[in-house]
Design an enzyme around this catalytic site. Structure first.
Site, PDB file in Angstrom:
ATOM      1  N   SER A 138       0.830  -1.208   0.000  1.00  0.00           N
ATOM      2  CA  SER A 138       0.000   0.000   0.000  1.00  0.00           C
ATOM      3  C   SER A 138       0.862   1.254   0.000  1.00  0.00           C
ATOM      4  O   SER A 138       1.961   1.264   0.573  1.00  0.00           O
ATOM      5  CB  SER A 138      -0.889  -0.002   1.245  1.00  0.00           C
ATOM      6  OG  SER A 138      -1.485   1.259   1.456  1.00  0.00           O
ATOM      7  N   TYR A 185      -0.913  -0.399  10.040  1.00  0.00           N
ATOM      8  CA  TYR A 185      -1.026  -1.006   8.712  1.00  0.00           C
ATOM      9  C   TYR A 185       0.194  -0.664   7.855  1.00  0.00           C
ATOM     10  O   TYR A 185       0.767  -1.531   7.193  1.00  0.00           O
ATOM     11  CB  TYR A 185      -2.310  -0.493   8.072  1.00  0.00           C
ATOM     12  CG  TYR A 185      -2.583  -0.949   6.662  1.00  0.00           C
ATOM     13  CD1 TYR A 185      -2.943  -2.263   6.393  1.00  0.00           C
ATOM     14  CD2 TYR A 185      -2.529  -0.046   5.595  1.00  0.00           C
ATOM     15  CE1 TYR A 185      -3.227  -2.675   5.100  1.00  0.00           C
ATOM     16  CE2 TYR A 185      -2.820  -0.445   4.305  1.00  0.00           C
ATOM     17  CZ  TYR A 185      -3.167  -1.757   4.064  1.00  0.00           C
ATOM     18  OH  TYR A 185      -3.447  -2.165   2.775  1.00  0.00           O
TER      19      TYR A 185
END
Length: 262
Positions: free
Chosen positions: A143, A156
């Site tokens: 990501s 994350y």
């Protein structure tokens, strides 16, 4: 003006005879990747914590919780039993349960590391021995949170940063065996998971979630959120013979979002 997905597909049958596993394949990006690999001729086994009403056609589905070592082991063993080997691994499973200050995330750190990082480490460890005999390709789904440093996504981002570092090191280790390893660094893609995240960020009294979509799209130079098929096409290329000299790379697929940050 937003630029839409052109729908251009790879070569039909280019993955015929190849055996693939895709984690997190029940919906969104994982389902699109699974469909793309099946359409290219691959045999695919996919997994998620629960089977959706409509699994991607043409693929075998295994229910497994990949945030646990036991769940990864079960999935790997079942995939090998079903296919007799593996040539392609797409480590797509991931996500996070909450969006909070990094100082308030104590209970979520371990799960976030398990599903976004250790699931891939464990699955590769279980399946790579079967790949060494014939080579293959591994894709890790990461990501742009690793570079954009969103304050409420640091757990994350940390897990995905670990995944990218691991991916580069694994590429160097496995190159002599003819196994290529790449990561894809994704921007905001419209999926069921991103919609849940949007609703959680907005909250019950925070306004219209569609306004947040418009804000996110306005921050992307190409003018729209990604579509799962955008990612599926890239993954299909990266695991195909057309990408035979690509390894150790981190391919950014974000509509120009991170380029606009600098």
């Amino acid at each position: 003006m937003a630029i839409e997905n052109s729908g251009v597909a790879g070569k039909p049958g280019e993955l015929a005879g190849r055996r693939a596993v895709v984690t997190g394949g029940s919906r969104g990006i994982g389902a699109a990747v699974t469909r793309g690999l099946v359409e290219a001729g691959a045999t695919v086994v996919t997994s998620a914590r629960s089977e959706p009403p409509h699994s991607p056609p043409g693929a075998a589905f295994v229910t497994a919780d990949l945030s646990t070592a036991a769940g990864v082991s079960r999935f790997a063993d079942t995939a090998l039993d079903l296919m007799g080997g593996v040539d392609i691994i797409v480590n797509n499973a991931g996500g996070c349960r909450s969006f909070q200050s990094v100082l308030e995330l104590e209970n979520d750190w371990q799960y976030t590391m398990d599903i976004n990082f250790l699931a891939a480490v464990r699955l590769n460890a279980a399946l790579v021995p079967a790949m060494r005999r014939s080579g293959g390709a591994i894709v890790h789904v990461s990501s742009i949170a690793t570079v954009a440093a969103y304050p409420n996504l640091l757990h994350y981002a940390a897990a995905k940063s670990a995944l990218e570092t691991y991916s580069r090191g694994l590429a160097a280790e496995l190159a002599p065996d003819g196994i290529r390893v790449v990561s894809v660094c994704l921007g905001n893609v419209e999926t069921p998971a991103s919609r849940r995240a949007r609703d959680q960020i907005v909250g019950p009294d925070g306004g219209n979630p569609d306004d947040l979509i418009e804000q996110w799209a306005a921050e992307i130079p190409l003018g729209r959120l990604g579509d799962p098929e955008d990612i599926a096409e890239a993954v299909r290329f990266l695991v195909s013979p057309r990408a035979s000299w690509i390894t150790g790379s981190n391919v950014v697929i974000d509509g120009g979002k991170t380029a606009s940050l600098y």
